[in-house]
Design a protein around this motif. Structure first.
Motif, PDB file in Angstrom:
ATOM      1  N   VAL A  20      64.277  50.278  18.917  1.00 40.29           N
ATOM      2  CA  VAL A  20      63.719  50.103  20.254  1.00 40.29           C
ATOM      3  C   VAL A  20      64.652  50.715  21.303  1.00 40.29           C
ATOM      4  O   VAL A  20      64.206  51.409  22.229  1.00 40.29           O
ATOM      5  CB  VAL A  20      63.466  48.615  20.562  1.00 40.29           C
ATOM      6  N   THR A  68      60.947  51.026  11.363  1.00 42.83           N
ATOM      7  CA  THR A  68      61.938  50.258  10.603  1.00 42.83           C
ATOM      8  C   THR A  68      61.590  50.236   9.127  1.00 42.83           C
ATOM      9  O   THR A  68      62.435  50.503   8.257  1.00 42.83           O
ATOM     10  CB  THR A  68      62.020  48.822  11.139  1.00 42.83           C
ATOM     11  N   SER A  69      60.346  49.910   8.825  1.00 45.57           N
ATOM     12  CA  SER A  69      59.915  49.833   7.428  1.00 45.57           C
ATOM     13  C   SER A  69      59.936  51.201   6.755  1.00 45.57           C
ATOM     14  O   SER A  69      60.383  51.343   5.608  1.00 45.57           O
ATOM     15  CB  SER A  69      58.507  49.230   7.353  1.00 45.57           C
ATOM     16  N   SER A  71      69.254  45.551   8.069  1.00 43.87           N
ATOM     17  CA  SER A  71      67.906  45.061   8.362  1.00 43.87           C
ATOM     18  C   SER A  71      67.899  44.054   9.502  1.00 43.87           C
ATOM     19  O   SER A  71      66.884  43.881  10.185  1.00 43.87           O
ATOM     20  CB  SER A  71      67.290  44.427   7.110  1.00 43.87           C
ATOM     21  N   MET A  74      56.663  50.006  18.489  1.00 43.28           N
ATOM     22  CA  MET A  74      57.604  49.897  17.371  1.00 43.28           C
ATOM     23  C   MET A  74      57.177  48.829  16.357  1.00 43.28           C
ATOM     24  O   MET A  74      57.094  49.094  15.160  1.00 43.28           O
ATOM     25  CB  MET A  74      59.018  49.621  17.890  1.00 43.28           C
ATOM     26  N   PRO A  75      56.911  47.582  16.789  1.00 38.83           N
ATOM     27  CA  PRO A  75      56.465  46.581  15.813  1.00 38.83           C
ATOM     28  C   PRO A  75      54.951  46.492  15.681  1.00 38.83           C
ATOM     29  O   PRO A  75      54.432  45.621  14.989  1.00 38.83           O
ATOM     30  CB  PRO A  75      57.015  45.281  16.409  1.00 38.83           C
ATOM     31  N   ASP A 123      65.343  46.651  14.089  1.00 39.32           N
ATOM     32  CA  ASP A 123      64.294  46.683  15.114  1.00 39.32           C
ATOM     33  C   ASP A 123      64.889  46.894  16.503  1.00 39.32           C
ATOM     34  O   ASP A 123      64.362  47.673  17.309  1.00 39.32           O
ATOM     35  CB  ASP A 123      63.490  45.377  15.089  1.00 39.32           C
ATOM     36  N   THR A 172      55.701  50.803  10.341  1.00 42.84           N
ATOM     37  CA  THR A 172      56.685  50.706  11.421  1.00 42.84           C
ATOM     38  C   THR A 172      57.845  51.654  11.112  1.00 42.84           C
ATOM     39  O   THR A 172      58.127  51.951   9.941  1.00 42.84           O
ATOM     40  CB  THR A 172      57.234  49.278  11.571  1.00 42.84           C
TER      41      THR A 172
END
Length: 250
Positions: A66, A206-207, A58, A182-183, A62, A204
């Motif tokens: 990216v 990531t999430s 984690s 992305m974010p 991000d 996102t």
């Protein structure tokens, strides 16, 4: 179609930017190691109570996604800038096939590279943690799925960058868009009321990747919902990019 995919694989291998991005991805392993060291140091000084290291993924997720988005951008943006995209379209009667082939290649490369990177980051974090009870064993319920899901997230991020570059036909614009997109949902969620904020913040890449792996408290969707959302990202973006390259001049 196979010939088109082979051609796109040769193009991607021939780009120096591909190797620059891959080298830059090593920074994620370094970042993971530094974070694990910092958390381990806190544990040594203060005992239990701080944030656990877990898989360590984690920390750098991000940045990783990216960078894979950047890989996707650079896989096509140079052809638009140089005009070489026209030569590709001349020998392909169906322009959408070019986008599908490019997407297949960058997704495959990103998935493999992302998976290797995920395992490297995981083992780096666990090596730093050592015997402290703040790491995560691969036998833990969500640990191995989280590591494996990173390859999926990397592939989605790369396709996202590729499609944004196709839609914008600008290297700079696409790179800025990747960093913003992305974010993006996580930034928007703070302005929305419940439960819209939780749902939006969970969108996102990531999430969604963590939710796909079943990591506790990682978002509002389950594994099936996260998988559907990631697939939706890919399908919608490819359709938009294919429509754009079909209906307008390269």
């Amino acid at each position: 179609m196979i010939d088109v995919v082979a051609s796109e694989w040769l193009k991607l291998r021939s780009l120096r930017s591909t190797y620059y991005v891959m080298a830059s991805l090593l920074s994620a392993v370094v970042l993971t190691g530094l974070s694990a060291f910092s958390i381990s140091r806190y544990y040594d000084l203060n005992g239990p109570g701080g944030a656990p290291v877990g898989t360590g993924l984690s920390t750098s997720a991000d940045v990783v996604f990216v960078l894979f988005g950047v890989l996707g951008v650079l896989a096509v943006s140079g052809e638009f800038q140089s005009g070489m995209i026209r030569l590709s379209l001349i020998r392909i009667r169906r322009p959408w096939m070019l986008i599908v082939a490019k997407a297949a290649v960058v997704a495959a490369v990103a998935a493999v590279a992302g998976q290797v990177l995920a395992f490297a980051a995981y083992f780096t974090a666990q090596a730093v943690v050592g015997a402290r009870p703040i790491g995560a064993s691969l036998s833990d319920p969500a640990a191995l799925p989280e590591v494996l899901a990173t390859g999926v997230g990397a592939a989605v991020a790369a396709v996202t960058g590729l499609c944004l570059a196709t839609l914008l036909r600008s290297t700079a614009g696409a790179l800025i868009s990747v960093v913003a997109v992305m974010p993006g949902p996580a930034m928007i969620e703070r302005f929305l009321p419940a439960p819209w904020n939780d749902w939006t913040g969970s969108l996102t890449i990531t999430s969604l990747t963590r939710q796909l792996a079943g990591v506790p408290d990682s978002g509002a969707f389950g594994a099936a919902g996260a998988g559907a959302a990631l697939l939706g990202y890919v399908v919608i973006l490819i359709l938009l990019a294919a429509a754009a390259i079909t209906r307008r001049d390269a």
